[in-house]
Design a protein around this motif. Structure first.
Motif, short mmCIF file in Angstrom:
data_model
loop_
_atom_site.label_atom_id
_atom_site.label_comp_id
_atom_site.label_asym_id
_atom_site.label_seq_id
_atom_site.Cartn_x
_atom_site.Cartn_y
_atom_site.Cartn_z
N VAL A 279 -24.15 23.83 -38.40
CA VAL A 279 -22.77 23.45 -38.07
C VAL A 279 -21.81 23.95 -39.14
O VAL A 279 -20.80 24.59 -38.83
N ARG A 280 -22.12 23.70 -40.38
CA ARG A 280 -21.21 24.11 -41.46
C ARG A 280 -21.10 25.62 -41.57
O ARG A 280 -20.02 26.15 -41.85
N ASN B 76 -15.50 20.60 -38.73
CA ASN B 76 -16.57 19.65 -38.47
C ASN B 76 -16.51 18.49 -39.44
O ASN B 76 -15.86 18.56 -40.49
N THR C 100 -19.39 15.27 -40.69
CA THR C 100 -20.67 14.60 -40.54
C THR C 100 -20.56 13.19 -41.07
O THR C 100 -20.12 12.98 -42.21
N THR D 155 -22.54 14.07 -35.98
CA THR D 155 -21.76 15.19 -36.50
C THR D 155 -20.77 15.58 -35.41
O THR D 155 -21.14 15.69 -34.24
N GLU D 156 -19.52 15.77 -35.80
CA GLU D 156 -18.48 16.19 -34.87
C GLU D 156 -18.10 17.63 -35.18
O GLU D 156 -18.05 18.02 -36.35
N ILE D 157 -17.83 18.38 -34.13
CA ILE D 157 -17.44 19.77 -34.29
C ILE D 157 -16.37 20.08 -33.26
O ILE D 157 -16.41 19.59 -32.13
N GLU D 158 -15.36 20.87 -33.66
CA GLU D 158 -14.24 21.18 -32.78
C GLU D 158 -14.12 22.68 -32.55
O GLU D 158 -14.27 23.47 -33.49
N VAL E 96 -18.64 25.88 -29.34
CA VAL E 96 -19.16 24.58 -29.76
C VAL E 96 -20.57 24.36 -29.20
O VAL E 96 -21.48 23.94 -29.92
N LEU F 275 -9.70 16.87 -34.49
CA LEU F 275 -10.75 16.25 -35.30
C LEU F 275 -10.13 15.35 -36.36
O LEU F 275 -10.61 14.25 -36.62
#
Length: 109
Positions: free
Chosen positions: A37-38, A44, A46, A51-54, A60, A94
């Motif tokens: 993700v990173r 993002n 965590t 973990t959130e990701i936009e 995505v 986010l």
């Protein structure tokens, strides 16, 4: 869109990377997913459970797929929990959603 997801291995590890200590360790598997993700460069965050990701739908979902595949090395099965906020035309949500919440809390004392 924002995706909140949680991914975890179960079962016997198949080919966990060497040098990870306890190959079945959930924290090592989660670290592998968060690294994907990173490294994606997408916004993002965590937390302790998700973990959130936009980003855009395809980018995505590609990151979620690759993060899930990374965790798959730590078990014979993978559990994926996914929640999406699909809001075309909006970016920066986010942090924007949290900022609006904090403003509302401050206004309502």
């Amino acid at each position: 869109m924002i995706i909140a997801f949680s991914v975890a291995p179960s079962g016997t590890p198949t080919d966990a990377p060497a040098g990870t200590g306890d190959a079945a360790s959930v924290h090592n598997a989660v670290a592998a997913a968060v690294k994907v993700v990173r490294d994606s460069g997408l916004p993002n965050h965590t937390g302790s459970m998700f973990t959130e990701i936009e980003g855009e739908w395809d980018e995505v979902m590609d990151v979620v797929k690759r993060a899930t595949e990374a965790v798959g090395r730590y078990g014979s099965r993978v559990s994926l929990v996914l929640k999406a906020d699909i809001r075309p035309g909006f970016t920066g949500e986010l942090t924007g959603k949290v900022e609006r919440l904090e403003t509302a809390l401050d206004a309502n004392g």
